[in-house]
Write a protein that holds these residues in place. Structure first.
Motif, short mmCIF file in Angstrom:
data_model
loop_
_atom_site.label_atom_id
_atom_site.label_comp_id
_atom_site.label_asym_id
_atom_site.label_seq_id
_atom_site.Cartn_x
_atom_site.Cartn_y
_atom_site.Cartn_z
N LEU A 1 8.84 -12.84 7.16
CA LEU A 1 9.67 -13.58 8.12
C LEU A 1 9.00 -14.90 8.48
CD1 LEU A 1 12.10 -13.80 10.03
CD2 LEU A 1 10.74 -12.56 11.74
N LEU A 2 7.70 -14.85 8.76
CA LEU A 2 6.99 -16.08 9.11
C LEU A 2 7.01 -17.08 7.96
CD1 LEU A 2 3.78 -14.94 11.06
CD2 LEU A 2 5.75 -16.19 11.94
N ILE A 3 6.75 -16.59 6.76
CA ILE A 3 6.71 -17.49 5.61
C ILE A 3 8.08 -18.09 5.32
CG2 ILE A 3 6.34 -17.56 3.10
CD1 ILE A 3 4.10 -15.50 3.52
N ASN A 4 9.13 -17.28 5.45
CA ASN A 4 10.46 -17.76 5.11
C ASN A 4 11.15 -18.52 6.23
OD1 ASN A 4 10.44 -16.91 2.47
ND2 ASN A 4 11.45 -14.97 2.87
N LEU A 5 10.49 -18.67 7.37
CA LEU A 5 11.08 -19.50 8.43
C LEU A 5 11.30 -20.93 7.96
CD1 LEU A 5 9.25 -18.37 11.71
CD2 LEU A 5 11.69 -18.17 11.17
N ARG A 6 10.52 -21.35 6.97
CA ARG A 6 10.70 -22.71 6.46
C ARG A 6 12.08 -22.90 5.84
NH1 ARG A 6 8.51 -19.98 2.25
NH2 ARG A 6 8.90 -20.74 0.12
N ALA B 1 0.85 -1.20 0.00
CA ALA B 1 0.00 0.00 0.00
C ALA B 1 0.89 1.24 0.00
CB ALA B 1 -0.91 0.00 1.23
N ASP B 2 0.28 2.40 -0.02
CA ASP B 2 1.00 3.67 0.05
C ASP B 2 0.43 4.49 1.21
OD1 ASP B 2 2.63 5.79 -0.49
OD2 ASP B 2 1.43 6.56 -2.18
N PRO B 3 1.20 4.69 2.28
CA PRO B 3 2.60 4.32 2.47
C PRO B 3 2.77 2.81 2.70
CG PRO B 3 1.73 5.24 4.49
CD PRO B 3 0.64 5.42 3.47
N VAL B 4 3.96 2.33 2.42
CA VAL B 4 4.24 0.90 2.53
C VAL B 4 4.22 0.46 3.99
CG1 VAL B 4 5.94 -0.90 2.07
CG2 VAL B 4 5.65 0.98 0.44
N PRO B 5 3.44 -0.57 4.34
CA PRO B 5 3.40 -1.08 5.72
C PRO B 5 4.62 -1.95 6.00
CG PRO B 5 1.92 -2.35 4.34
CD PRO B 5 2.49 -1.27 3.46
N VAL B 6 5.74 -1.33 6.24
CA VAL B 6 7.01 -2.04 6.36
C VAL B 6 6.96 -3.12 7.43
CG1 VAL B 6 9.47 -1.80 6.88
CG2 VAL B 6 8.29 -0.04 5.53
N ALA B 7 6.45 -2.78 8.63
CA ALA B 7 6.44 -3.75 9.73
C ALA B 7 5.61 -4.98 9.37
CB ALA B 7 5.89 -3.09 11.00
N ALA B 8 4.45 -4.77 8.76
CA ALA B 8 3.58 -5.89 8.39
C ALA B 8 4.24 -6.77 7.34
CB ALA B 8 2.24 -5.37 7.88
#
Length: 240
Positions: A83-88, A70-77
């Motif tokens: 991070l959760l997805i790439n924990l694999r 989105a604009d502004p970019v939700p960096v934290a989200a």
């Protein structure tokens, strides 16, 4: 004679790797085109889409990031979701690391940067049948990674002209690819238990909490099921 045998072996490794990665690379085409089109539709330029794909190289995480862009970019989200997805990847790296005895340290570092679900599954299957070599592994990457970038750039350039991806069945490309990977790693009923536990946990987490919680939930459930279903191989015990 030794040099000739070494060259022959290397060529066989290259042929085997290209043969194994050809189908996943083909399946990657609609996924990459779709991502490129979606990313530009969300406001990213073709160059930004390419840079994201080159540095991140994680299809699931990239799609998750684009979905909440989105604009502004939700960096934290975005950081939390990816991070959760790439924990694999931590689990995949831990699983594959003991099979990389023929790799130099720098080859492990570079190779694991390009680790994907498809290359991990094929490397695991290769290691179960023969020694996993850098030649085999990096040959897979040499075809798989450029395919990802080329198809994404195609989607980014074509953009809205592609139309609804569901018309071409592109929305089923991801599930079809992972079904094929599961089939390649199938080792009997124990595999079915792991797959079923992971699928049920992921579905429940997606229903209760929504994405991206289904990814770590499925991974944890699969690991727990694998630990419970594991039985020692009596033949291997006799050999040792």
């Amino acid at each position: 004679m030794h040099a000739s045998q070494s060259t022959t072996t290397r060529r066989e490794e290259i042929r085997a790797a290209l043969s194994d990665i050809a189908a996943p690379s083909l399946a990657l085409v609609p996924i990459g085109v779709l991502f490129g089109a979606v990313a530009t539709a969300e406001g990213l330029s073709a160059a930004e889409t390419m840079l994201m794909s080159g540095f991140v190289f994680a299809g699931g995480a990239q799609f998750a990031a684009i979905e909440i862009w989105a604009d502004p970019v939700p960096v934290a989200a975005i950081v939390f979701s990816t991070l959760l997805i790439n924990l694999r990847h931590v689990l995949m790296s831990a699983s594959l690391a003991p099979r990389t005895g023929a790799f130099a340290t720098w080859q492990r570092i570079v190779g694991f940067h390009f680790l994907a679900d498809e290359t991990w599954a094929l490397a695991e299957r290769r290691a179960a049948a023969a020694r996993l070599t850098p030649t085999y592994y990096f040959t897979m990457i040499a075809l798989f990674f450029p395919t990802w970038l080329v198809t994404i750039s195609t989607g980014a350039v074509l953009g809205a002209r592609i139309g609804d991806p569901q018309t071409y069945g592109a929305d089923f490309a991801f599930p079809a690819l992972f079904i094929a990977l599961i089939a390649a790693l199938w080792k009997g009923p124990a595999t079915g238990v792991v797959v079923a536990a992971s699928a049920v946990a992921a579905a429940c987490a997606a229903w209760l909490f929504g994405p991206p919680w289904h990814v770590p939930a499925g991974a944890v459930a699969g690991i727990a099921a694998a630990a419970l279903a594991w039985r020692p191989d009596p033949l291997k015990e006799r050999e040792t």
